[in-house]
Design an enzyme around this catalytic site. Structure first.
Site, PDB file in Angstrom:
ATOM      1  N   ARG A   1      -3.444  61.441  30.790  1.00 49.86           N
ATOM      2  CA  ARG A   1      -4.477  62.032  30.078  1.00 49.86           C
ATOM      3  C   ARG A   1      -4.595  63.530  30.312  1.00 49.86           C
ATOM      4  O   ARG A   1      -4.415  63.882  31.279  1.00 49.86           O
ATOM      5  CB  ARG A   1      -5.824  61.288  30.521  1.00 49.86           C
ATOM      6  CG  ARG A   1      -6.109  60.073  30.132  1.00 49.86           C
ATOM      7  CD  ARG A   1      -7.169  59.338  31.198  1.00 49.86           C
ATOM      8  NE  ARG A   1      -6.764  58.660  32.179  1.00 49.86           N
ATOM      9  CZ  ARG A   1      -7.427  58.064  33.220  1.00 49.86           C
ATOM     10  NH1 ARG A   1      -8.687  58.278  33.165  1.00 49.86           N
ATOM     11  NH2 ARG A   1      -6.875  57.386  34.147  1.00 49.86           N
TER      12      ARG A   1
ATOM     13  N   GLU B   1      -9.644  52.301  48.793  1.00 48.14           N
ATOM     14  CA  GLU B   1     -10.611  51.965  48.204  1.00 48.14           C
ATOM     15  C   GLU B   1     -11.244  50.513  48.289  1.00 48.14           C
ATOM     16  O   GLU B   1     -12.582  50.365  48.120  1.00 48.14           O
ATOM     17  CB  GLU B   1     -10.036  51.948  46.588  1.00 48.14           C
ATOM     18  CG  GLU B   1      -9.925  53.712  45.786  1.00 48.14           C
ATOM     19  CD  GLU B   1      -9.660  53.373  44.548  1.00 48.14           C
ATOM     20  OE1 GLU B   1     -10.583  54.075  43.867  1.00 48.14           O
ATOM     21  OE2 GLU B   1      -8.606  53.255  44.308  1.00 48.14           O
TER      22      GLU B   1
ATOM     23  N   ASN C   1      -9.393  45.069  43.385  1.00 46.19           N
ATOM     24  CA  ASN C   1      -9.394  46.447  42.850  1.00 46.19           C
ATOM     25  C   ASN C   1      -8.649  46.613  41.853  1.00 46.19           C
ATOM     26  O   ASN C   1      -7.259  46.626  41.652  1.00 46.19           O
ATOM     27  CB  ASN C   1      -9.180  47.467  43.801  1.00 46.19           C
ATOM     28  CG  ASN C   1      -8.996  48.897  43.412  1.00 46.19           C
ATOM     29  OD1 ASN C   1      -9.356  49.070  42.424  1.00 46.19           O
ATOM     30  ND2 ASN C   1      -8.487  49.852  44.003  1.00 46.19           N
TER      31      ASN C   1
ATOM     32  N   HIS D   1     -14.426  57.576  39.912  1.00 40.19           N
ATOM     33  CA  HIS D   1     -13.882  57.699  41.340  1.00 40.19           C
ATOM     34  C   HIS D   1     -15.117  57.925  42.055  1.00 40.19           C
ATOM     35  O   HIS D   1     -14.803  58.246  43.157  1.00 40.19           O
ATOM     36  CB  HIS D   1     -12.931  58.867  41.295  1.00 40.19           C
ATOM     37  CG  HIS D   1     -11.666  58.688  40.525  1.00 40.19           C
ATOM     38  ND1 HIS D   1     -11.310  59.866  39.927  1.00 40.19           N
ATOM     39  CD2 HIS D   1     -10.917  57.599  40.199  1.00 40.19           C
ATOM     40  CE1 HIS D   1     -10.043  59.476  39.262  1.00 40.19           C
ATOM     41  NE2 HIS D   1     -10.069  58.025  39.497  1.00 40.19           N
TER      42      HIS D   1
END
Ligand code: AMP
Length: 600
Positions: free
Chosen positions: A233, A380, A7, A172
């Protein structure tokens, strides 16, 4: 299967060796702050400094060496699953990596340079370090392949959109997909029964509306810049602001890129992107940190409300990611004043929620809350490994995944009362031909459908009579009759329109029951186990016909001990896929082709 999940993020690589059959993590390691002086390797108790000059390729190789060492005695690594953020238009399924695929992915990478470039560098390093096993790419964008056009498209001129491939992709996806499956399992149901607003709040952050198992709206767009306030961001910004900065501050592309990707969001507001530090400073009275928390949670709450509206309601609001899992304060602020959606937080449960490998989902809503609020532990690596395992298991048993396809012409299931209104009192349907599903038959009788625009005669009745009238027509039939028939699974007749029926002894208008049948596959529980699917799953089926190959999405799986394996399409769908009709009767005509199933 023992799969190594790699990942790779924008500044870190996490990896885990996972036994996918049991979801067990056999070993794990990570390297953080890659490219910075604080770059560090961690594996269990082991940790060491790496230095600023360590590249992503070198970091990947260090982790692979560690994992190969750990795998000794556990059994060899059987495949490597790589998380790739952006799959572009083309990659909407897990895909086996080879040189040609890597080259195609290089071309997509400018859409998410922060993530794709390091991930592809890692993939290349891994493929040369362990060349003899399968390497599979799993894409963050793939889960959002189901976005409807209204959610995918920006309102820009068509020629611009077409020329530059401008559209919303969403990210995502692996995390949101994991949230929907883990939440459904926790609530003892399936994703197909739930409308979920999934909030992934980590350093990157996005919200997704998952309507009955499908992503229908998501806050990130063509790139991971749109939507929520994130670590570095800004999320949604009026595009006019960028024009203004180009004009008045003379910012060029590189400067804007730096501003939007690395200097904005929580960091821009407070000087740090670490929510823990922001919360601590806010509690000590730091105004910029207080403002950051307010702005952050306001944006999340705004999206939750919007996405509930998109889905016509919400059954679950889920939080995941570093902030979503750990910050009771942010969850509290994001769910304030959502009572109008039926969502009420239980403050004690929220404060006490603790996730672990043993408890990966916690409910934090008030027991009386209609909509549940849950916290889901992000995993994940497990989600990536599982997706890769599904692809690899399909590849190894292609023949066992073939299913017969049958074609249903327009037909009607009527109640005994309606049969008697049309054919006379006490009338019994006569069997014309048995069907493949046990006890079902095509009757000798037909009726005429009368719509506002036209008629269709000779519509075959099915027996035995049912509790409710249900008429199944195709899209083409809708135009002939001048009616709208919603796409529904058999028996789901709420809010469907009616139609006038004409028989030899009478005419009547039924108040509802007119549908276009949703594509579906009947199968027995043992077939379902063989295919790795469950009742109500949505799958894709590829039809291999000669010259008109077609993949059907949105195919619902129906499982019952009474069912015989068969996919049902209507005549429009069969024609589009070039399925030749046999001559086995008017209602179900078995095609000569077979479909191949892919779980979504
Ligand atoms: P992720 O990208 O999912 O690893 O999430 C990183 C973010 O989670 C950072 O902003 C962290 O500060 C934040 N985070 C981690 N633990 C906590 C915590 N206990 N409370 C608040 N934020 C946290």
């Amino acid at each position: 299967m023992r799969i190594l999940a790699l990942n790779c993020g924008s500044s870190s690589i996490k990896c885990a060796l996972i036994e996918t059959a049991t979801s067990r993590r056999l070993a794990e390691a990570r390297i953080e702050q890659i490219g910075k002086s604080k770059a560090r390797f961690h594996a269990g108790e082991k940790t060491r400094e790496l230095g600023e000059s360590t590249s992503f390729e070198q970091a990947a190789t260090i982790l692979l060496e560690e994992m190969q060492g750990a795998a000794q005695g556990l059994g060899a690594i059987q495949a490597v699953a790589h998380r790739i953020v952006h799959g572009g238009e083309r990659f909407i399924q897990p895909t086996r990596l080879d040189k040609a695929t890597l080259a195609e992915l290089d071309a997509v990478s400018e859409l998410a340079p922060l993530h794709n470039l390091p991930a592809l560098a890692c993939a290349r390093a891994a493929m040369s370090f362990i060349p003899d096993i399968e390497h599979v790419a799993v894409f963050d964008t793939a889960f959002h392949a189901t976005l409807p056009t209204r959610a995918k498209q920006y309102a820009l001129p068509k020629d611009v959109v077409d020329r530059f491939g401008i559209r919303r992709f969403g990210f995502h996806g692996t995390s949101h997909s994991h949230v929907s499956h883990a939440t459904a399992a926790h609530l003892l149901t399936t994703p197909q029964q739930l409308r979920i607003v999934s909030c992934h709040l980590g350093n990157g952050a996005s919200v997704t509306a998952i309507e009955y198992g499908r992503s229908v709206e998501t806050s990130m767009g063509m790139t991971p810049l749109e939507g929520l306030v994130m670590g570095t961001r800004p999320g949604d910004v009026d595009p006019g602001v960028l024009l203004e900065l180009m004009r008045s501050a003379k910012m060029n592309e590189a400067q804007l890129n730096d501003l939007l990707n690395t200097r904005s969001g929580l960091k821009g507001l407070t000087g740090t992107n670490d929510m823990r530090e922001i919360e601590t400073r806010a509690s000590q009275g730091d105004e910029p940190c207080r403002l950051a928390i307010t702005l952050y949670s306001h944006r999340v709450r705004k999206y939750i409300g919007a996405y509930a509206a998109v889905m016509g309601g919400v059954d679950v609001i889920a939080f995941t990611g570093g902030i979503g899992e750990n910050s009771a304060l942010i969850r509290h602020r994001c769910t304030q004043r959502l009572e109008f959606l039926g969502a009420v937080l239980d403050e004690d449960r929220n404060r006490d929620a603790k996730l672990s490998s043993a408890q990966s989902v916690a409910q934090i809503s008030d027991p009386a809350s209609r909509a549940r609020i849950v916290v889901v532990r992000a995993d994940e690596e497990l989600a990536i490994a599982r997706e890769a395992a599904v692809l690899l298991s399909q590849r190894s048993q292609p023949d066992s995944l073939r299913i017969p396809v049958a074609v249903s012409a327009r037909h009607a299931h009527l109640s005994q009362a309606t049969v008697e209104r049309l054919f006379g009192e006490g009338y019994q349907l006569q069997v014309r031909a048995p069907l493949s599903q046990t006890g079902q038959y095509a009757a000798q009788e037909t009726v005429t459908l009368i719509g506002p625009r036209g008629k269709l005669a000779g519509v075959r009745l099915m027996g035995p009579p049912r509790g409710h009238d249900q008429i199944e027509i195709s899209r083409t039939d809708e135009f002939v009759l001048g009616v709208d028939a919603p796409v529904r699974i058999s028996g789901d007749l709420n809010n469907t329109p009616g139609i006038t029926l004409e028989g030899p002894k009478g005419t009547m208008t039924i108040p509802n029951g007119l549908i276009t049948a949703r594509r579906h596959i009947h199968m027995s529980p043992s077939d379902a186990e063989r295919f790795g699917v469950q009742d109500h799953d949505t799958v894709e089926v590829r039809i291999d016909s000669q010259g008109r190959d077609l993949t059907f999405g949105d195919v619902t799986v129906r499982v019952s001990p009474d069912f015989t394996l068969e996919m049902h399409l209507d005549t429009d769908e069969a024609n589009a896929a070039g399925i030749e009709r046999g001559d086995k009767g008017e209602l179900e005509e078995r095609g000569e082709v077979e479909g191949r199933i892919t779980r979504k």
